[in-house]
Design a protein around this motif. Structure first.
Motif, short mmCIF file in Angstrom:
data_model
loop_
_atom_site.label_atom_id
_atom_site.label_comp_id
_atom_site.label_asym_id
_atom_site.label_seq_id
_atom_site.Cartn_x
_atom_site.Cartn_y
_atom_site.Cartn_z
N SER A 125 14.67 -62.62 15.36
CA SER A 125 13.52 -62.03 16.03
C SER A 125 12.44 -61.76 14.99
CB SER A 125 13.94 -60.75 16.75
OG SER A 125 12.87 -60.15 17.42
N ASP A 175 14.21 -63.38 22.59
CA ASP A 175 15.12 -62.24 22.41
C ASP A 175 15.79 -61.86 23.73
OD1 ASP A 175 14.29 -62.19 19.80
OD2 ASP A 175 13.22 -60.28 19.93
N ARG A 176 14.99 -61.82 24.78
CA ARG A 176 15.52 -61.40 26.06
C ARG A 176 16.47 -62.44 26.65
NH1 ARG A 176 14.31 -57.83 23.63
NH2 ARG A 176 16.51 -57.52 24.07
N GLU A 228 19.69 -61.74 24.85
CA GLU A 228 20.34 -60.58 25.45
C GLU A 228 21.01 -60.97 26.77
OE1 GLU A 228 19.25 -56.08 27.06
OE2 GLU A 228 17.72 -57.64 27.02
N SER A 229 20.34 -61.77 27.58
CA SER A 229 20.89 -62.14 28.89
C SER A 229 22.17 -62.94 28.76
CB SER A 229 19.85 -62.93 29.70
OG SER A 229 19.73 -64.27 29.25
#
Length: 325
Positions: A122, A155-156, A159-160
């Motif tokens: 990130s 990033d998301r 995370e998912s």
């Protein structure tokens, strides 16, 4: 363990690849394909290091190539990205393709191949201008440039995949990294190369923003410390010194060291749009120090000294008179 480093031909990636080899890991280096057989900064590594690196040429935007590269590795350090903020104003589509789709390709392949660890890189830019300091991992995200927006998206996605599929993902978030082999699109080599080239008017954008600068060896050790801790799976973790300095102060320090006769000149071309400028970045390193054995070892003064020495020896690799987007 066999590890893959995407973006290994880049600045941080080349240092991470080199350090992993020195630590005894089997390393495969994913480099951006080009017909010149150029491996980026890996071409500068010592021969005794390079002989222990398996090089794979591909394109992070190509799901087939990414999967082929990941087939025989236990861990992937995913650093491949487009990172220059000014260029993202011109070509946001390319940033979506590289940063978001490229990360999705890594995640999809890791899920299919049951990769043991995935570390997604990130950036502190995802936070935007600090709403409070020091900035911890719970700080809100703000897409102040197309670049930062695509990194938030990547990033998301990471995370998912952890939450949806149990993929052993960690999001590694370095604050501003500097050191040998960094391109002149970053502020520190921009200042140093202009000074070393004998320029007396150092062209910069805004001088008031503050940054939390990590020396590249500290950043690399942060990656490895995060990887070597089982406590970091499913987490997003800052790598930060928890110290800040303004761009103006930084420039004055470098001017005093290299050419005290030089002066700073504001170059309108280098200014970000007002609402896009990230005015303050000061990271919190409590989490990384709690979950790993990492701590920063280099002061800014020590890091700058090594950076100046490298750039002095390799000034012909740079074009100090041209604004590098």
């Amino acid at each position: 363990m066999k590890v893959l480093v995407t973006g290994s031909d880049g600045f941080i990636g080349s240092h991470l690849t080199e350090e992993l080899v020195k630590k005894g890991y089997q390393v495969k280096a994913f480099v951006y394909y080009n017909s010149f057989n150029n491996w980026g900064w890996l071409d500068m590594l010592p021969k005794d290091v390079m002989k222990n690196i398996e090089v794979f040429q591909g394109d992070i935007r190509d799901p087939n190539g990414v999967e082929q590269a990941m087939k025989d590795v236990d861990t992937v350090f995913h650093l491949a990205a487009l990172i220059a903020i000014p260029f993202s104003y011109h070509s946001p589509d390319t940033y979506v393709d590289t940063n978001i789709k490229g990360t999705l390709n890594v995640l999809q392949a890791a899920r299919k191949l049951e990769t043991k660890r995935v570390l997604v890189t990130s950036t502190s830019e995802v936070y935007g201008t600090a709403q409070y300091v020091p900035i911890d991992e719970k700080h809100p995200f703000q897409g102040q440039s197309p670049y930062s927006a695509t990194k938030i998206g990547a990033d998301r996605l990471a995370e998912s995949f952890y939450r949806s599929f149990g993929l052993p993902v960690t999001i590694v978030r370095p604050f501003n990294t500097y050191g040998p082999r960094q391109s002149a699109r970053a502020v520190i080599p921009t200042i140093i190369t202009q000074l070393l080239a004998g320029e007396t008017e150092i062209k910069l954008g805004s001088l008031t923003p503050t940054r939390d600068f990590n020396y590249v060896k500290d950043t690399v050790n942060g990656f490895i410390s995060i990887y070597e801790s089982d406590k970091t799976i499913g987490e997003e973790i800052n790598i930060a010194t928890q110290k800040e300095i303004s761009i103006g102060q930084l420039a004055e320090e470098l001017i005093s060291q290299i050419n005290p006769r030089a002066k700073i000149v504001c170059d309108e071309e280098r200014l970000r749009p007002e609402k896009s400028e990230v005015n303050r970045l000061l990271g919190c390193n409590e989490k990384i120090m709690r979950l790993t054995d990492w701590k920063p070892l280099y002061s800014l003064e020590e890091g700058l000294k090594e950076t100046i020495a490298f750039l002095k020896e390799n000034l012909d690799e740079y074009k100090p008179d041209i604004y590098n987007l």
